[in-house]
Scaffold this active site. Structure first.
Site, PDB file in Angstrom:
ATOM      1  N   ASP A 106     -23.948  27.152  17.541  1.00  0.00           N
ATOM      2  CA  ASP A 106     -25.067  27.993  17.957  1.00  0.00           C
ATOM      3  C   ASP A 106     -24.964  28.282  19.451  1.00  0.00           C
ATOM      4  OD1 ASP A 106     -26.046  27.774  15.404  1.00  0.00           O
ATOM      5  OD2 ASP A 106     -27.395  26.107  15.897  1.00  0.00           O
TER       6      ASP A 106
HETATM    7  N1  URA Z   1     -25.449  22.594  13.300  1.00  0.00           N
HETATM    8  C1  URA Z   1     -26.383  23.273  13.999  1.00  0.00           C
HETATM    9  O1  URA Z   1     -27.555  23.231  13.696  1.00  0.00           O
HETATM   10  N2  URA Z   1     -25.960  23.980  15.056  1.00  0.00           N
HETATM   11  C2  URA Z   1     -24.674  24.035  15.472  1.00  0.00           C
HETATM   12  O2  URA Z   1     -24.370  24.702  16.451  1.00  0.00           O
HETATM   13  C3  URA Z   1     -23.722  23.312  14.731  1.00  0.00           C
HETATM   14  C4  URA Z   1     -24.136  22.595  13.647  1.00  0.00           C
END
Ligand code: URA
Length: 240
Positions: A106
């Site tokens: 993310d």
């Molecule tokens: N899980 C999440 O919630 N975000 C990420 O960036 C990676 C795994």
């Protein structure tokens, strides 16, 4: 690869820009099969010739693999209208090699992100069938307990319909249940955040610390990258 300009061959290593490579070559610091070559446009085959730059042998690889210590604020994509993708953290010579992120973090997640231009191996690592381990460090707003660890181990059923595979939740000692390591064998959208939120412990900070047996190199400052070592590449090859 066949024959390529010598300055381009040097630049594909990411250590020098094309211009720096040209200067190095003109200075006589680059040898091909033991002989100095002073013109950057000399065509050479890096697979059959020994190229040394400043006394060091160039390791030629068909594909490029880098480990990036991703900072928050960058999208795991190759293109974004606003120009803030993880590719922007790499030198232009590497950007030109068609690298793409192996999976997504993310925008606000930090840590280990691999980038490559080797499609088949990248896809093997991302294949849901391979169950490649990914480990995340999470800080939460809430207090995790042994019941949460057991629920992760059983496989969570989220209210939004996601059925999670069994996962590992390890509460870090001395944190009062506010910090944990989460190991997943799959990678659904926002998965760690959704899993922890479902236990009443929304994530306030997330960092990937391991993927496919490779550890985030702690000597890499946030936002920096390095090439994978031969050992690391050998670990990844096991997934093919
Ligand atoms: N899980 C999440 O919630 N975000 C990420 O960036 C990676 C795994």
């Amino acid at each position: 690869m066949g024959k390529e300009r010598l300055d381009k061959i040097l630049a594909t290593t990411g250590r020098w820009s094309r211009r720096e490579a040209g200067a190095l070559i003109r200075r006589g610091a680059v040898l091909v099969d033991g002989e100095p070559v002073r013109s950057p446009d000399t065509k050479t085959d890096p697979e059959t010739s020994v190229v040394t730059a400043e006394g060091e042998r160039l390791v030629w690889r068909r594909y490029t693999w880098v480990m990036l210590n991703k900072p928050a604020g960058y999208l795991s994509a190759t293109e974004d209208g606003r120009g803030t993708t993880v590719l922007d953290l790499l030198p232009r010579e590497l950007q030109r090699q068609g690298l793409f992120p192996v999976g997504r973090l993310d925008k606000d997640t930090e840590g280990l992100l691999l980038l490559t231009n080797e499609g088949p191996l990248a896809h093997a690592l991302l294949s849901p069938k391979r169950h490649v381990d990914k480990v995340y460090y999470a800080r939460v707003d809430g207090c995790l307990n042994e019941g949460d660890c057991a629920a992760f181990a059983d496989g969570l059923s989220l209210s939004d319909g996601l059925e999670c595979l069994p996962a590992k939740l390890e509460i870090l000692p001395g944190t009062g249940g506010t910090e944990a390591l989460v190991t997943l064998r799959e990678g659904k959208f926002h998965q760690v955040k959704r899993m922890l939120a479902s236990r009443g412990a929304p994530v306030v900070y997330l960092e990937r610390v391991q993927m496919a047996g490779l550890e985030l190199d702690r000597s890499l400052p946030r936002g920096d990258f390095r090439f994978l070592t031969e050992n690391e590449l050998a670990i990844l090859q096991k997934f093919v």
